[in-house]
Design an enzyme around this catalytic site. Structure first.
Site, PDB file in Angstrom:
ATOM      1  N   ALA A 168      41.245  36.659  41.482  1.00  0.00           N
ATOM      2  CA  ALA A 168      40.999  37.630  42.552  1.00  0.00           C
ATOM      3  C   ALA A 168      39.541  37.529  42.973  1.00  0.00           C
ATOM      4  CB  ALA A 168      41.304  39.043  42.053  1.00  0.00           C
TER       5      ALA A 168
ATOM      6  N   SER B  12      36.687  39.020  45.577  1.00  0.00           N
ATOM      7  CA  SER B  12      36.454  40.181  46.437  1.00  0.00           C
ATOM      8  C   SER B  12      35.302  39.997  47.405  1.00  0.00           C
ATOM      9  CB  SER B  12      36.155  41.402  45.560  1.00  0.00           C
ATOM     10  OG  SER B  12      34.941  41.189  44.847  1.00  0.00           O
ATOM     11  N   GLY B  13      34.577  38.886  47.267  1.00  0.00           N
ATOM     12  CA  GLY B  13      33.381  38.692  48.070  1.00  0.00           C
ATOM     13  C   GLY B  13      32.146  39.222  47.367  1.00  0.00           C
ATOM     14  N   GLY B  14      32.285  39.620  46.104  1.00  0.00           N
ATOM     15  CA  GLY B  14      31.160  40.093  45.299  1.00  0.00           C
ATOM     16  C   GLY B  14      30.737  39.062  44.282  1.00  0.00           C
ATOM     17  N   VAL B  15      29.618  39.310  43.625  1.00  0.00           N
ATOM     18  CA  VAL B  15      29.052  38.329  42.711  1.00  0.00           C
ATOM     19  C   VAL B  15      29.905  38.166  41.454  1.00  0.00           C
ATOM     20  CG1 VAL B  15      27.537  39.991  41.545  1.00  0.00           C
ATOM     21  CG2 VAL B  15      26.916  37.573  41.591  1.00  0.00           C
ATOM     22  N   ASP B  16      30.510  39.231  40.943  1.00  0.00           N
ATOM     23  CA  ASP B  16      31.259  39.147  39.690  1.00  0.00           C
ATOM     24  C   ASP B  16      32.496  38.251  39.814  1.00  0.00           C
ATOM     25  OD1 ASP B  16      29.458  40.842  38.413  1.00  0.00           O
ATOM     26  OD2 ASP B  16      30.548  42.635  39.020  1.00  0.00           O
TER      27      ASP B  16
ATOM     28  N   MET C 195      42.328  40.132  48.352  1.00  0.00           N
ATOM     29  CA  MET C 195      43.294  41.192  48.642  1.00  0.00           C
ATOM     30  C   MET C 195      42.774  42.102  49.741  1.00  0.00           C
ATOM     31  SD  MET C 195      44.493  42.574  44.907  1.00  0.00           S
ATOM     32  CE  MET C 195      42.987  42.085  44.075  1.00  0.00           C
TER      33      MET C 195
ATOM     34  N   CYS D 156      44.439  52.058  41.402  1.00  0.00           N
ATOM     35  CA  CYS D 156      44.450  50.804  42.163  1.00  0.00           C
ATOM     36  C   CYS D 156      44.653  49.616  41.223  1.00  0.00           C
ATOM     37  CB  CYS D 156      43.142  50.656  42.934  1.00  0.00           C
ATOM     38  SG  CYS D 156      43.053  49.160  43.925  1.00  0.00           S
TER      39      CYS D 156
ATOM     40  N   GLY E 137      37.120  39.554  37.873  1.00  0.00           N
ATOM     41  CA  GLY E 137      35.710  39.618  37.499  1.00  0.00           C
ATOM     42  C   GLY E 137      35.347  40.868  36.737  1.00  0.00           C
TER      43      GLY E 137
ATOM     44  N   CYS F  19      37.906  52.970  45.724  1.00  0.00           N
ATOM     45  CA  CYS F  19      38.435  51.615  45.605  1.00  0.00           C
ATOM     46  C   CYS F  19      39.006  51.106  46.924  1.00  0.00           C
ATOM     47  CB  CYS F  19      39.514  51.595  44.518  1.00  0.00           C
ATOM     48  SG  CYS F  19      40.263  49.991  44.252  1.00  0.00           S
TER      49      CYS F  19
END
Length: 414
Positions: free
Chosen positions: A10, A12-16, A36, A101, A126, A221
């Protein structure tokens, strides 16, 4: 197919999640990134960053040279998370959409999409957490050919346990406490042994600069940061009521609806010189009870009852089954210090939790999450609260006054 070891991550467009995908690829997995979309920004007037997040996730997958997919669970999120959230507020509770979620979307619909539609052997996220399956043989060593199917790794009979990640400040087992054993069995957490600072270092060295600049997501979320009162009033009709003093019953001001407020928060009451804090709500009268100090005894309780408890391993611990009681640790807010407690198991699967010390602002609708050592045992939604310290104090005072009235008088006999 067995040698490919396909993992859907998955993103999300984040660093993790970006670093999670990077680490999976470095370990020799055949990785696919999936974004998602769970909230339709065209449905309401707030600002939603999902399009920008999707673009960032796509760029990460391009940089890592892995396939990218986008999947929409907007309808599922609306019916199984957001609608539930609104209903909980209407009942006077304060829900936790992040936990729901994860339970209903990420580790249900997304998990099934990864396994059934994309044919993955496992999924990855992540999250800062680890499982009892993250052993040296399977994950921490580089991939070497094997005749055994990678998916066989997850078909073990022993229950998989959920443990805190190495970074205890970032640990996210709290938010994973409602997920199913089946999903956990097929999940990898690549960040299990890493700290947030080290994750950012990995991202910088890998050139993932577009995700390094982004702020941490702190809002609801998939919905984001918003003015909560304004946001919730788009979905629930205003129901004005009074702020009432818990001490003397006097009216201190008015509010737009009990569902805009949660226990423990400061009540914005016009014309009041000193701050007042929400200590209770009455959805029948619409009254919200307030107290004049942030640490008022009306805010402190030491007993709660949950709904049917979700045990990560599907069964309650043996100690609890045999003795009907168990000592462990409790929290109902992410990152709050763990509190020692005694858990009592009821016949219907609900539990009573007695805390070793009173805790401020225990809130119906939130989740009671239990820990034994570094293992997250699971969670249950708080439905009932025991009496507050203020109520107990008032009760003791009344008993004392009643006892004094009953004492025989010693008048001299004439």
């Amino acid at each position: 197919m067995g040698l490919a070891r396909c993992v859907v991550c998955a993103v999300s467009g984040g660093v993790d999640s970006s670093v999670a995908a990077l680490l999976l690829k470095r370990r020799g997995y055949n990785v696919t990134g999936v974004f998602m979309k769970n909230w339709d920004s065209l449905d309401e007037s707030g600002v939603c960053t999902s399009d920008k997040d999707c673009e960032d996730a796509y760029k990460v997958c391009q940089t890592l040279d892995i396939p990218f997919h986008q999947v929409s669970f907007v309808k599922e999120y609306w019916h199984e998370v957001f609608t539930n959230l609104v209903k909980e507020y209407q009942k006077g509770r304060t829900p936790n959409p992040d936990i729901m979620c994860n339970k209903n979307i990420k580790f249900n619909y997304f998990y099934k999409y990864a396994m059934d539609t994309l044919g993955a052997d496992a999924m990855a996220t992540g999250h800062y957490a680890r499982t009892s399956q993250e052993d040296e043989e399977v994950f921490h060593q580089m991939y070497s050919p094997s005749t055994k199917l990678f998916r066989d790794r997850f078909e073990i009979r022993n229950p998989v346990r959920l443990h805190q990640g190495a970074d205890l400040f970032k640990d996210q087992t709290f938010f994973l406490s409602q997920i199913s054993q089946e999903a956990l069995r097929h999940t990898i957490f690549p960040l299990a042994g890493l700290t947030k600072d080290f994750v950012r270092k990995i991202a910088a060295e890998a050139g993932l600069h577009n995700v390094l600049k982004k702020k941490e997501s702190m809002g609801i979320c998939f919905i984001g940061e918003r003015n909560f009162e304004k946001f919730i009033l788009e979905y629930i009709e205003p129901k004005p009521g009074n702020f009432v003093s818990i001490e003397d019953g006097s009216i201190k001001g008015t509010h737009k609806g009990w569902f805009t407020l949660t226990l423990g928060q400061r009540a914005r009451i016009g014309g009041q010189k000193d701050p007042w804090f929400v200590v209770d709500k009455d959805i029948v009268t619409g009254d919200v009870m307030v107290a004049p100090t942030t640490n008022h005894p009306a805010l402190f309780r030491d007993t709660i009852k949950t709904d049917r408890f979700n045990w990560i391993t599907t069964e309650p611990p043996r100690e609890l089954i045999q003795a009907k009681m168990m000592q462990c640790n409790f929290r109902f807010i992410h990152q709050m210090p763990l509190v020692k407690c005694t858990v009592t198991l009821n016949m219907d699967g609900t539990v009573w939790i007695s805390l070793s010390e009173p805790v401020r602002a225990l809130t119906p609708g939130q989740f009671a999450v239990l820990y034994k050592g570094d293992e997250c045992l699971g969670s249950g939604k708080i439905l009932l609260l025991g009496p507050s310290q203020f109520t107990l104090q008032r009760g003791r005072e009344r008993l004392s006054a009643a006892a004094q009235l009953k004492e025989p008088s010693h008048k001299p006999v004439s």
